[in-house]
Design a protein around this motif. Structure first.
Motif, PDB file in Angstrom:
ATOM      1  N   VAL A   1      35.669  24.910 -41.835  1.00 36.95           N
ATOM      2  CA  VAL A   1      36.077  26.306 -41.690  1.00 36.95           C
ATOM      3  C   VAL A   1      34.865  27.228 -41.685  1.00 36.95           C
ATOM      4  N   HIS A   2      33.824  26.873 -42.429  1.00 37.00           N
ATOM      5  CA  HIS A   2      32.605  27.686 -42.443  1.00 37.00           C
ATOM      6  C   HIS A   2      31.809  27.489 -41.148  1.00 37.00           C
ATOM      7  N   GLN A   3      31.853  26.285 -40.631  1.00 34.23           N
ATOM      8  CA  GLN A   3      31.207  26.021 -39.344  1.00 34.23           C
ATOM      9  C   GLN A   3      31.924  26.752 -38.214  1.00 34.23           C
ATOM     10  N   ALA A   4      33.252  26.835 -38.298  1.00 34.22           N
ATOM     11  CA  ALA A   4      34.021  27.554 -37.276  1.00 34.22           C
ATOM     12  C   ALA A   4      33.669  29.042 -37.285  1.00 34.22           C
ATOM     13  N   ALA A   5      33.524  29.616 -38.487  1.00 31.75           N
ATOM     14  CA  ALA A   5      33.149  31.025 -38.598  1.00 31.75           C
ATOM     15  C   ALA A   5      31.750  31.255 -38.040  1.00 31.75           C
ATOM     16  N   ARG A   6      30.839  30.355 -38.354  1.00 34.73           N
ATOM     17  CA  ARG A   6      29.468  30.476 -37.842  1.00 34.73           C
ATOM     18  C   ARG A   6      29.451  30.408 -36.315  1.00 34.73           C
ATOM     19  N   ARG A   7      30.214  29.488 -35.743  1.00 32.30           N
ATOM     20  CA  ARG A   7      30.262  29.358 -34.289  1.00 32.30           C
ATOM     21  C   ARG A   7      30.811  30.629 -33.638  1.00 32.30           C
ATOM     22  N   ALA A   8      31.869  31.187 -34.240  1.00 24.91           N
ATOM     23  CA  ALA A   8      32.447  32.409 -33.689  1.00 24.91           C
ATOM     24  C   ALA A   8      31.449  33.561 -33.738  1.00 24.91           C
ATOM     25  N   LEU A   9      30.735  33.674 -34.856  1.00 23.32           N
ATOM     26  CA  LEU A   9      29.735  34.725 -34.988  1.00 23.32           C
ATOM     27  C   LEU A   9      28.628  34.550 -33.961  1.00 23.32           C
ATOM     28  N   ASP A  10      28.121  33.311 -33.834  1.00 29.28           N
ATOM     29  CA  ASP A  10      27.035  33.049 -32.888  1.00 29.28           C
ATOM     30  C   ASP A  10      27.462  33.270 -31.446  1.00 29.28           C
ATOM     31  N   ASP A  11      28.741  33.112 -31.173  1.00 24.84           N
ATOM     32  CA  ASP A  11      29.274  33.320 -29.815  1.00 24.84           C
ATOM     33  C   ASP A  11      29.533  34.785 -29.514  1.00 24.84           C
ATOM     34  N   GLY A  12      29.252  35.671 -30.493  1.00 27.54           N
ATOM     35  CA  GLY A  12      29.425  37.101 -30.270  1.00 27.54           C
ATOM     36  C   GLY A  12      30.841  37.595 -30.417  1.00 27.54           C
ATOM     37  N   ALA A  13      31.678  36.882 -31.176  1.00 31.23           N
ATOM     38  CA  ALA A  13      33.101  37.222 -31.266  1.00 31.23           C
ATOM     39  C   ALA A  13      33.364  38.601 -31.861  1.00 31.23           C
ATOM     40  N   ILE A  14      32.468  39.077 -32.752  1.00 33.17           N
ATOM     41  CA  ILE A  14      32.704  40.405 -33.342  1.00 33.17           C
ATOM     42  C   ILE A  14      31.670  41.426 -32.867  1.00 33.17           C
ATOM     43  N   GLY A  15      30.904  41.081 -31.850  1.00 31.74           N
ATOM     44  CA  GLY A  15      29.920  42.017 -31.325  1.00 31.74           C
ATOM     45  C   GLY A  15      28.759  42.216 -32.274  1.00 31.74           C
ATOM     46  N   ARG A  16      28.255  43.430 -32.345  1.00 29.47           N
ATOM     47  CA  ARG A  16      27.127  43.736 -33.232  1.00 29.47           C
ATOM     48  C   ARG A  16      27.608  43.766 -34.679  1.00 29.47           C
ATOM     49  N   VAL A  17      26.963  42.985 -35.522  1.00 28.45           N
ATOM     50  CA  VAL A  17      27.349  42.911 -36.937  1.00 28.45           C
ATOM     51  C   VAL A  17      26.955  44.195 -37.651  1.00 28.45           C
ATOM     52  N   VAL A  18      27.865  44.718 -38.495  1.00 27.82           N
ATOM     53  CA  VAL A  18      27.604  45.971 -39.194  1.00 27.82           C
ATOM     54  C   VAL A  18      27.500  45.761 -40.705  1.00 27.82           C
TER      55      VAL A  18
END
Length: 381
Positions: A121-138
C-alpha cells in the motif's frame, strides 16, 4: 540475533523461514533463556560476547531496547559484522553518523527497521505520487493519538524516559513513510507537552504498578521538505485512540496514506473529476494479509523484509533501501523533533539521504521470493 523481547518471535520466524539467511546464535542478557529459545530454532544460545567473537557470523540482528542501541551497534560493527537493528538505530545524529563512518571503515553494512515502507500500500502511494497523480505537492499531515503504551505493553516505563519518547518510538514509522514519499527533510519545528506525571501499567505481571513520566509524551512537529511541509502529531495523551496516518495535498488531488505500522491498508486518491478512489495494491509485493492488528482486522505484516534486503546487498552489492544515509538522516529527524520542542527553536538538518527506490517486480524478484510470511494465518474470523 541479540535480544529476545516481545518483537523477537516475528524476527525468529522470518529468519528461520527464509533461505537467504541461516540462524546461528541467539544471545541475551540471560544465556539460559537464550539457550531455551535457540533450541526451538536449531541454533545455539550464548552471551553477547561469545556471539560477537564468533567468526562464522556475518550479520547480527539487534532487537535490544533502544537505549542499548548506541553501544551495542558500535560493538557489533567493531567486531566486523554487518548489523540490522530495530528502530531507532541510534539515539542521536552524532552517534548514528559515527556508527555509519565506523561501518564504512570496517567494510560492513548497516540496516534498520522500520521496513514497512516496502509494503504494497505504501509502494502504491509512492507510485501514484511519482506519476504526478496529485500534481504539485503542497503539504501533508499525519496524526496518531494513543491513551498510552501502558494500555497494552507489559513493561512500558522505558517509553516515558529519554530515548523512548514518541519521536524515537512511533515516530520512525512516520518519518520513514514521509522520507520515502518526499525525500530528505530540510528543517524541523516542534512543540511538546505531557498530560500525566505518572502512569499505571494495565496488563501483564506488572499490572497495577505505577511509574513516573520523565519526558514529554506529545509532540507536534512540522517537517519541512524540499517540495512541501508536513504536520506530524505524535501523542500518548489522547484518551481514545485516533489515527489519521497521513494525507498529502497537491494542486490536482489528495493522496490518503495507510498506517505506516503495517504493510497493508488503504491508500486512496481524490481528484475533482473522479472523487475518492482506492489505489490498487493487490498485485504488488507484500500485499496478502497474514496477521491481525490489535482490533482483529486482517493486515499484511512482513517484518524482516528489510533484513533480507540487507542480506542480499551484502552478497550482490546492490544498495538496500535503509542504507547508511537513510538511517543517519532518519535519526537526525527524530532527534531534531525532540530538540526543537525542548529549545523552541527550528532545527536545520545537516544530513541528507537518497530517497529509497520503488520496489520493482523484476529487479527485486529475489527479495520478494526470499521474504517469507512470518505468520501462519487463518483468514477465518
Amino acid at each position: 540475533m541479540i535480544g529476545i523481547g516481545d518483537i523477537s518471535p516475528v524476527y525468529l520466524s522470518a529468519i528461520s523461514r527464509s533461505p537467504a539467511v541461516a540462524l546461528h546464535r541467539i544471545a541475551s542478557r540471560s544465556a539460559v533463556k537464550a539457550e531455551q529459545v535457540a533450541a526451538g530454532y536449531g541454533a545455539t544460545g550464548s552471551d553477547i560476547a561469545t556471539l560477537l567473537a564468533d567468526d562464522s557470523i556475518e550479520m547480527v540482528v539487534n532487537l535490544t531496547p533502544a537505549i542499548a542501541h548506541d553501544a551495542l551497534n558500535a560493538a557489533i560493527i567493531a567486531a566486523g559484522k554487518h548489523v540490522y537493528s530495530e528502530k531507532p538505530f541510534a539515539l542521536s545524529a552524532k552517534v548514528a553518523s559515527e556508527l555509519a563512518a565506523n561501518a564504512a571503515r570496517a567494510m560492513v553494512m548497516i540496516g534498520s527497521a522500520p521496513d514497512t515502507l516496502y509494503g504494497s500500500v505504501h509502494q502504491a502511494a509512492r507510485r501514484a505520487l511519482d506519476d504526478g497523480a496529485i500534481g504539485r505537492v503542497v503539504f501533508g499531515t499525519s496524526f496518531i493519538g494513543l491513551p498510552g503504551l501502558e494500555m497494552f505493553h507489559p513493561n512500558p516505563a522505558a517509553f516515558y524516559r529519554a530515548g523512548g519518547e514518541p519521536p524515537f518510538d512511533v515516530g520512525p514509522y512516520y518519518i520513514a513513510m514521509w522520507i520515502n514519499l518526499l525525500g530528505p527533510v530540510r528543517r524541523v519545528y516542534a512543540a511538546s507537552g505531557s498530560g500525566q506525571a505518572e502512569r499505571v501499567i494495565r496488563r501483564g505481571p506488572l499490572a497495577g504498578q505505577s511509574f513516573a513520566v520523565e519526558v514529554d509524551s506529545t509532540f507536534n512537529a512540522i517537517l519541512e521538505f524540499e517540495t512541501a511541509s508536513v504536520s506530524l502529531v505524535l501523542s500518548l495523551d489522547v484518551i481514545t485512540p485516533m489515527l489519521r496516518p497521513g494525507e498529502l495535498y497537491g494542486s490536482d488531488g489528495i493522496l490518503a496514506l495507510a498506517d505506516p505500522m503495517f504493510f497493508s491498508g488503504e491508500a486512496a486518491l481524490t481528484t475533482p473529476g473522479a472523487g475518492r478512489q482506492s489505489l490498487d495494491s493487490e498485485g504488488l509485493a507484500f500485499s496478502r494479509a497474514n496477521s491481525r492488528n490489535h482490533v482483529g482486522e486482517p493486515v499484511a505484516d512482513y517484518r524482516g523484509v528489510g533484513l533480507i534486503d540487507l542480506a542480499l546487498a551484502i552478497r550482490n552489492g546492490k544498495r538496500h533501501r535503509t542504507a547508511a544515509d537513510f538511517i543517519v538522516h532518519s535519526v537526525e529527524v527524530m532527534e531534531a523533533i525532540a530538540i526543537a520542542a525542548r529549545t523552541h527553536q527550528p532545527i536545520v538538518l545537516k544530513t541528507t539521504c537518497v530517497r529509497p527506490e520503488v520496489l520493482d517486480p523484476v529487479a527485486d524478484a529475489d527479495l520478494i521470493a526470499l521474504t517469507p510470511s512470518p505468520f501462519d494465518f487463518d483468514p477465518a474470523p
